[in-house]
Design an enzyme around this catalytic site. Structure first.
Site, PDB file in Angstrom:
ATOM      1  N   SER A  83      -3.111   7.612   0.180  1.00 21.69           N
ATOM      2  CA  SER A  83      -1.729   7.969  -0.168  1.00 21.69           C
ATOM      3  C   SER A  83      -1.300   9.346   0.289  1.00 21.69           C
ATOM      4  O   SER A  83      -0.136   9.704   0.115  1.00 21.69           O
ATOM      5  CB  SER A  83      -1.512   7.836  -1.681  1.00 21.69           C
ATOM      6  OG  SER A  83      -1.382   6.480  -2.036  1.00 21.69           O
ATOM      7  N   VAL A  84      -2.188  10.112   0.900  1.00 18.04           N
ATOM      8  CA  VAL A  84      -1.717  11.304   1.612  1.00 18.04           C
ATOM      9  C   VAL A  84      -0.722  10.878   2.682  1.00 18.04           C
ATOM     10  O   VAL A  84       0.180  11.627   3.055  1.00 18.04           O
ATOM     11  CB  VAL A  84      -2.911  12.073   2.208  1.00 18.04           C
ATOM     12  CG1 VAL A  84      -2.435  13.198   3.126  1.00 18.04           C
ATOM     13  CG2 VAL A  84      -3.780  12.654   1.093  1.00 18.04           C
TER      14      VAL A  84
END
Length: 596
Positions: free
Chosen positions: A204-205
């Site tokens: 999810s970066v």
């Protein structure tokens, strides 16, 4: 975890508190807020870990939790014991049958196999490249500080005693950690599956990269943050996103009738994750094909703008907005506007759905040093060298943060935080903000310490709630250490004047200086921007203001600016006093006092 030159499987520390936090069953979560009801499209009778076809259908971002809903050991293998080199995953030509990891395996992303998979997604599913461009890689200066590994802190919650930075890295199953201070590498270690030039899933970066592109388009006037999404993407008019604004998508304050509860076989996440698969679907599968079609099936479940709710489809809508406005995919837009302009060492890649749509919510992969370069550019206000990569206004908007009261409604154990532009904003006294992904992926930016930390990891528990107790205080401890042992204390965040020549400063005025790493001087005289150069050696300081902008303002402020510029012209030295204030001196006497 191994230092440079060690081989996979080399011994490493594995100390840390017992992982008492149970595995969460929420997809790609930040810290997994309370479950919410609702579903996407037709309910489907699916049970995790029962069919290889299901695992193939799930992309790694959507499946981050799906393969962990079965029984889990109370005490998982340590970082050392679960190292892919120690366990022998995918070694040999061919690997032994019991050491083989295949895309169709129902547990290819379950611990401990995930410790190999996170570095090899391109062998598990189709991907699209993010070009690094033709330029040579930009060097990262090194000033390695062995003492950082021994920096100690107390984990959140207490009860486990003190822990060092190195011990925390092992407790969090870090595959690679790098710390930049003033743009120099002061700490770097690799372990697990990650070699120094290897690529690793950012999870999810990725969302934060998508948010960065969207914020840049807003700052450039190409994307209207107040516009309803359907005005830009008419295909979403009948979905929950149709009447949400672009800003609400980037804040994740949309009200979605969508559940990421993996304990519910009818939850919408199953349909959404299956839609994102690039693999062939069964003849009886009537679900949506691709992320874009799946987004059109998400219904509304409340009133937009009332509360934060961390849900991956928001990031994919943001990615669609970027693609629609620019006319190119997020992979191509990232490559052309950011990745190819940073002097990156490796190309990155995204996983894609069957239509070739990049997974904007969790599909990016890159090398550790390249992620650190990205973080440094953001810390530097969107600049890399002499290039303005991202508008400074876009970075300022991120750092401003979102509504903390709305964020608090989500129930995260992150008091005082907010969410903006698909980034997590701490609102601490260092102004820290971060990109976060499951299993421990992190870019941590601390402006006060002029520090960037990039971390890739493969923690057995997906939710960041498992690693936060030994990560968040560790990040702060390293920042405090770097500030206390700074050999270039002028560098970093701007210094704001609190006194000029013993006459104080006008309330709510802003006279400031920022000392940049390349010898440039920037700041604000009160009314106008300052540009110039500086030279510092020991306690001596020579300033050469090259000029200012020419904006007029009220006479009292103009008078203060003249005093400020006159004082700068007389400065010949500096010191940091016991309170942390910067005292610029002229002939040994205080001329300007400033503070961060």
């Amino acid at each position: 975890m191994r230092a440079k030159g060690e081989q996979p499987g080399a011994p490493g520390r594995a100390r840390g508190p017992a992982l008492a936090t149970p595995p969460h069953d929420r997809a790609d979560c930040g810290t997994c807020p309370p479950r919410q009801g609702g579903s996407l499209g037709k309910k489907r009778d699916m049970t995790p870990l029962t069919a290889p076809a299901l695992a193939v259908a799930l992309t790694f971002g959507g499946a981050a939790m799906a393969q962990q809903t079965g029984p889990q050991p109370a005490e998982p293998l340590s970082a050392r014991a679960s190292d892919p080199g120690v366990l022998g995953w995918m070694q040999g030509q061919p690997p032994a049958p019991d050491k083989t990891i295949r895309p169709g395996d129902p547990d290819f992303f379950a611990f401990p196999k995930l410790r190999w998979t996170v570095c090899h997604f391109s062998r598990m599913m189709p991907v699209v490249a993010v070009d690094r461009g033709p330029d040579a890689a930009a060097p990262l200066p090194e000033a390695l500080d062995p003492a950082i590994g021994a920096v100690a802190f107390t984990p959140l919650g207490g009860g486990g005693g003190r822990m060092t930075w190195d011990e925390a890295s092992d407790a969090n199953y870090s595959d690679g950690v790098i710390v930049l201070h003033h743009g120099r590498v002061v700490y770097e270690r690799h372990g697990g599956c990650l070699e120094p030039d290897g690529l690793h899933g950012a999870m999810s970066v990725t969302k934060s990269l998508t948010g960065l592109m969207a914020e840049a388009l807003i700052a450039e006037g190409r994307l209207d943050e107040a516009a309803p999404v359907a005005g830009i993407i008419p295909e979403l008019a009948g979905s929950a996103f149709g009447d949400a604004t672009v800003r609400q998508v980037l804040e994740m304050t949309t009200a979605l009738d969508y559940s990421e509860d993996y304990a519910d076989p009818g939850a919408g996440v199953w349909t959404y994750s299956a839609a994102g698969s690039a693999f062939p679907k069964g003849p009886d599968d009537t679900g949506p094909r691709g992320y874009y079609e799946a987004l059109q099936g998400i219904g509304k479940g409340g009133t937009h703008g009332e509360a934060f709710g961390y849900k991956t489809p928001n990031a994919d809508v943001a990615g669609w907005l970027v693609a629609r406005v620019t006319g190119r995919s997020v992979a191509d837009h990232l490559a052309q506007t950011i990745w190819s302009r940073l002097g990156q060492r490796r190309e990155g890649y995204y996983t894609v759905d069957a239509l070739g749509t990049p997974f904007a919510g969790g599909g990016f992969n890159a090398s550790l040093r390249d992620m650190a370069r990205l973080g440094q550019m953001i810390l530097d206000g969107g600049r890399a060298g002499d290039r303005q990569i991202i508008p400074e206004a876009a970075i300022a908007r991120l750092r401003q943060g979102g509504d903390r009261a709305r964020f608090a409604k989500a129930g995260h154990d992150l008091p005082g935080w907010s969410y903006q532009g698909l980034w997590w904003i701490t609102h601490d006294d260092h102004g820290s903000f971060t990109a976060r992904g499951v299993h421990g992926q992190t870019i941590w930016i601390d402006p006060r310490a002029d520090m960037v930390i990039a971390r890739f990891a493969s923690h057995p528990v997906a939710a960041n709630a498992a690693s936060d107790p030994t990560s968040l205080p560790a990040f702060r401890a390293v920042a405090d250490y770097l500030i206390a042992h700074d050999d270039q204390p002028l560098l970093g965040a701007e210094w704001v004047a609190e006194d000029i020549g013993g006459q104080g400063v006008i309330d709510n005025s802003h006279a400031s200086l920022q000392f940049l790493r390349d010898g440039r001087l920037a700041g604000n005289g009160t009314c106008n921007r300052i540009l110039g150069r500086y030279q510092a050696e020991g306690g001596r300081l020579a300033l050469t203001p090259a000029g200012t902008t020419m904006m007029a303002c009220p006479e009292a402020l103009m008078a203060q600016e003249r005093r400020f510029l006159d004082a700068l012209g007389r400065v010949d030295g500096y010191r940091i006093d016991g309170t942390g204030a910067l005292v610029l001196t002229a002939a040994g006497n205080p001329a300007i006092t400033a503070r961060r």
